[in-house]
Design an enzyme around this catalytic site. Sequence first.
Site, PDB file in Angstrom:
ATOM      1  N   ASP A  44      16.640 -30.792  12.889  1.00  0.00           N
ATOM      2  CA  ASP A  44      17.511 -31.043  11.614  1.00  0.00           C
ATOM      3  C   ASP A  44      16.308 -31.616  10.350  1.00  0.00           C
ATOM      4  O   ASP A  44      15.793 -32.384  10.726  1.00  0.00           O
ATOM      5  CB  ASP A  44      18.577 -31.891  11.785  1.00  0.00           C
ATOM      6  N   SER A  48      19.710 -28.871   6.802  1.00  0.00           N
ATOM      7  CA  SER A  48      20.656 -28.616   7.388  1.00  0.00           C
ATOM      8  C   SER A  48      22.050 -27.875   6.997  1.00  0.00           C
ATOM      9  O   SER A  48      21.710 -26.707   6.816  1.00  0.00           O
ATOM     10  CB  SER A  48      21.407 -30.092   7.985  1.00  0.00           C
TER      11      SER A  48
END
Length: 313
Positions: free
Chosen positions: A155, A41
């Site tokens: 993610d 991320s």
Amino acid sequence: MVKPRIGLALSSGSARGWAHIGVIHALRDAGIEPDIVAGSSIGALVGAAYVCEQLDALEQSVSKLTWWDIVRFMDIQLRKGGFIEGQKLMDFLAHYVADRPIETLAKPFVAVATDLATGQELWMQRGSLSDAIRASIALPGLFTPVRINERWVVDGGLVNPVPVSVCRALGAEVVIAVNLNGDIAGKHLVAQQRRTAQQRQILKEYPIVAKLLAQMPEAMQARANSLLAPTSNPNGTPGLFDVLASAINIMQDRITRSRMAGDPPDIVIAPKLAHIGLMEFDRAKEAIAEGRACVEAALDALRACIAGVKLKS
């Protein structure tokens, strides 16, 4: 004695992720230069800027961000599996993470993502750097997923928030992990009052925002208000965005504990930033300073660890 290969595992953490900038600067100042970088991320984003030698430029830019700048990056849409399309954000980041094949970077680099259909952990170490970063930051429910090689990808923090295992697999003998997910469960709701006051001030200073909201279709207006004014409920009930953010914090805290227990790093850097909200990217200076301070406090342990591996070699 040969210097051991050092891996740097940069965790997910949304706005807290600017702390990674301070961590990397402090490591470099101490003469500790990672050979391998892996990130999930926001960790993938900052790690990519570092490997692309654009970390200083990124720091200068994000240190000037205001809450209004964050709002302008929100290209809100309702039909693609997330509130935010993410193209405006990627256009901004293109100045610091130029698109190029990952395999041509100066150092081994991996962005961790998740296959939405299977839950498989994806190590993105070849192909488009821009696509890898966009996929790794695609926080479910907030950013739209990304289509890569016939897969819908989201993610990396869902499966490996602190990618220690990636660094080990790439040959790191010493792994420095930066964990931004400790002690965050429940903290998102604590900052509601401060954020609401800030948002009201923005709407007061920029009445055009209120006018634009008023002109939106009712369904879109409700969604936009959930992002821009998450604590507007008169009875204090958490808004949609607050529930989503708090749930993400709880999830990342639990997954991080589990993964790091199974594959512990040699050194953990854990900036105390639980008070910074999921989308408070305008607090970069605070996060960067905390990242730097944590490394400086751990320098003796870092050097001892690296020296110990040297002696074994």
